[in-house]
Scaffold this motif. Structure first.
Motif, PDB file in Angstrom:
ATOM      1  N   SER A  62      54.245  25.115  39.078  1.00  0.00           N
ATOM      2  CA  SER A  62      55.047  25.651  40.177  1.00  0.00           C
ATOM      3  C   SER A  62      54.349  26.772  40.938  1.00  0.00           C
ATOM      4  O   SER A  62      54.779  27.126  42.041  1.00  0.00           O
ATOM      5  CB  SER A  62      56.388  26.154  39.645  1.00  0.00           C
ATOM      6  OG  SER A  62      56.194  27.167  38.674  1.00  0.00           O
ATOM      7  N   VAL A  63      53.281  27.332  40.376  1.00  0.00           N
ATOM      8  CA  VAL A  63      52.626  28.469  41.026  1.00  0.00           C
ATOM      9  C   VAL A  63      51.165  28.190  41.369  1.00  0.00           C
ATOM     10  O   VAL A  63      50.502  29.025  41.978  1.00  0.00           O
ATOM     11  CB  VAL A  63      52.714  29.736  40.155  1.00  0.00           C
ATOM     12  CG1 VAL A  63      54.167  30.042  39.813  1.00  0.00           C
ATOM     13  CG2 VAL A  63      51.860  29.613  38.901  1.00  0.00           C
ATOM     14  N   LYS A  64      50.667  27.041  40.989  1.00  0.00           N
ATOM     15  CA  LYS A  64      49.259  26.730  41.246  1.00  0.00           C
ATOM     16  C   LYS A  64      48.942  26.831  42.727  1.00  0.00           C
ATOM     17  O   LYS A  64      49.687  26.330  43.576  1.00  0.00           O
ATOM     18  CB  LYS A  64      48.926  25.321  40.744  1.00  0.00           C
ATOM     19  CG  LYS A  64      48.695  25.245  39.256  1.00  0.00           C
ATOM     20  CD  LYS A  64      48.336  23.825  38.822  1.00  0.00           C
ATOM     21  CE  LYS A  64      48.120  23.766  37.322  1.00  0.00           C
ATOM     22  NZ  LYS A  64      47.856  22.370  36.861  1.00  0.00           N
ATOM     23  N   GLY A  65      47.839  27.481  43.028  1.00  0.00           N
ATOM     24  CA  GLY A  65      47.417  27.640  44.408  1.00  0.00           C
ATOM     25  C   GLY A  65      48.033  28.829  45.109  1.00  0.00           C
ATOM     26  O   GLY A  65      47.618  29.190  46.216  1.00  0.00           O
ATOM     27  N   ARG A  66      49.036  29.450  44.475  1.00  0.00           N
ATOM     28  CA  ARG A  66      49.709  30.595  45.104  1.00  0.00           C
ATOM     29  C   ARG A  66      49.520  31.881  44.310  1.00  0.00           C
ATOM     30  O   ARG A  66      49.473  32.963  44.899  1.00  0.00           O
ATOM     31  CB  ARG A  66      51.199  30.313  45.246  1.00  0.00           C
ATOM     32  CG  ARG A  66      51.518  29.088  46.096  1.00  0.00           C
ATOM     33  CD  ARG A  66      53.023  28.979  46.367  1.00  0.00           C
ATOM     34  NE  ARG A  66      53.802  28.823  45.154  1.00  0.00           N
ATOM     35  CZ  ARG A  66      54.707  29.716  44.736  1.00  0.00           C
ATOM     36  NH1 ARG A  66      54.932  30.820  45.435  1.00  0.00           N
ATOM     37  NH2 ARG A  66      55.384  29.497  43.612  1.00  0.00           N
ATOM     38  N   LEU A  67      49.449  31.772  43.005  1.00  0.00           N
ATOM     39  CA  LEU A  67      49.300  32.949  42.143  1.00  0.00           C
ATOM     40  C   LEU A  67      47.917  32.955  41.508  1.00  0.00           C
ATOM     41  O   LEU A  67      47.386  31.899  41.159  1.00  0.00           O
ATOM     42  CB  LEU A  67      50.376  32.955  41.049  1.00  0.00           C
ATOM     43  CG  LEU A  67      51.716  33.595  41.391  1.00  0.00           C
ATOM     44  CD1 LEU A  67      52.391  32.931  42.584  1.00  0.00           C
ATOM     45  CD2 LEU A  67      52.635  33.598  40.177  1.00  0.00           C
ATOM     46  N   THR A  68      47.363  34.131  41.373  1.00  0.00           N
ATOM     47  CA  THR A  68      46.045  34.280  40.769  1.00  0.00           C
ATOM     48  C   THR A  68      46.074  35.403  39.739  1.00  0.00           C
ATOM     49  O   THR A  68      46.450  36.530  40.074  1.00  0.00           O
ATOM     50  CB  THR A  68      44.970  34.588  41.820  1.00  0.00           C
ATOM     51  OG1 THR A  68      44.952  33.561  42.819  1.00  0.00           O
ATOM     52  CG2 THR A  68      43.590  34.672  41.176  1.00  0.00           C
TER      53      THR A  68
END
Length: 115
Positions: A62-68
Motif C-alpha cells: 500500500s505504500v510502495k513508491g510513496r514511502l521511503t
C-alpha cells in the motif's frame, strides 16, 4: 535495551509530504532491524516499512513508491519520508527496533491526511 524517540508527523493535505524520524539510544549498527508501523482507528497495527542492519528494505504494497525508509548511521536515527499522502495513510505511526529477540517501540506520532 534500545530507547526510541520519534519526531515529525502532523496534519497535511492529500498529495502532500511528511517526514518522521526516530532517534535511537544505541548505535544503529548494533540493531538487527528497524521499522515503521502504523495503527489506524479500529484497525490492527501494521508494518509499513523496515530496514535491516545490512540495508535490506521492505515496504507494504500500500505504500510502495510513496514511502521511503532510510537511516543515518552518524546520527543514530532512521527516518520515514512520506510522499503523495492519502487520507487512508492517516494513523498513529510507531518506530520500532529489533535487538535479538526483543522489540522496542517509540511513543507514536499522529499523521493526519485531509482530503
Amino acid at each position: 535495551q534500545v530507547q526510541l524517540v520519534e519526531s515529525g508527523g502532523g496534519l497535511v493535505q492529500a498529495g502532500g509530504s511528511l517526514s518522521l524520524s526516530c532517534a535511537t539510544s544505541r548505535t544503529i549498527f548494533s540493531i538487527n532491524a528497524m521499522g515503521w508501523y502504523r495503527q489506524a482507528p479500529g484497525k490492527q497495527r501494521e508494518l509499513v516499512a523496515s530496514i535491516t542492519s545490512g540495508g535490506t528494505t521492505y515496504y507494504a504494497d500500500s505504500v510502495k513508491g510513496r514511502l521511503t525508509i532510510s537511516r543515518d548511521n552518524a546520527k543514530n536515527l532512521f527516518s520515514l519520508r512520506m510522499n503523495s499522502l492519502k487520507p487512508e495513510d492517516t494513523a498513529v505511526y510507531y518506530c520500532a527496533a529489533q535487538d535479538g529477540t526483543s522489540w522496542y517501540w517509540g511513543q507514536g506520532t499522529q499523521v493526519t491526511v485531509s482530503s
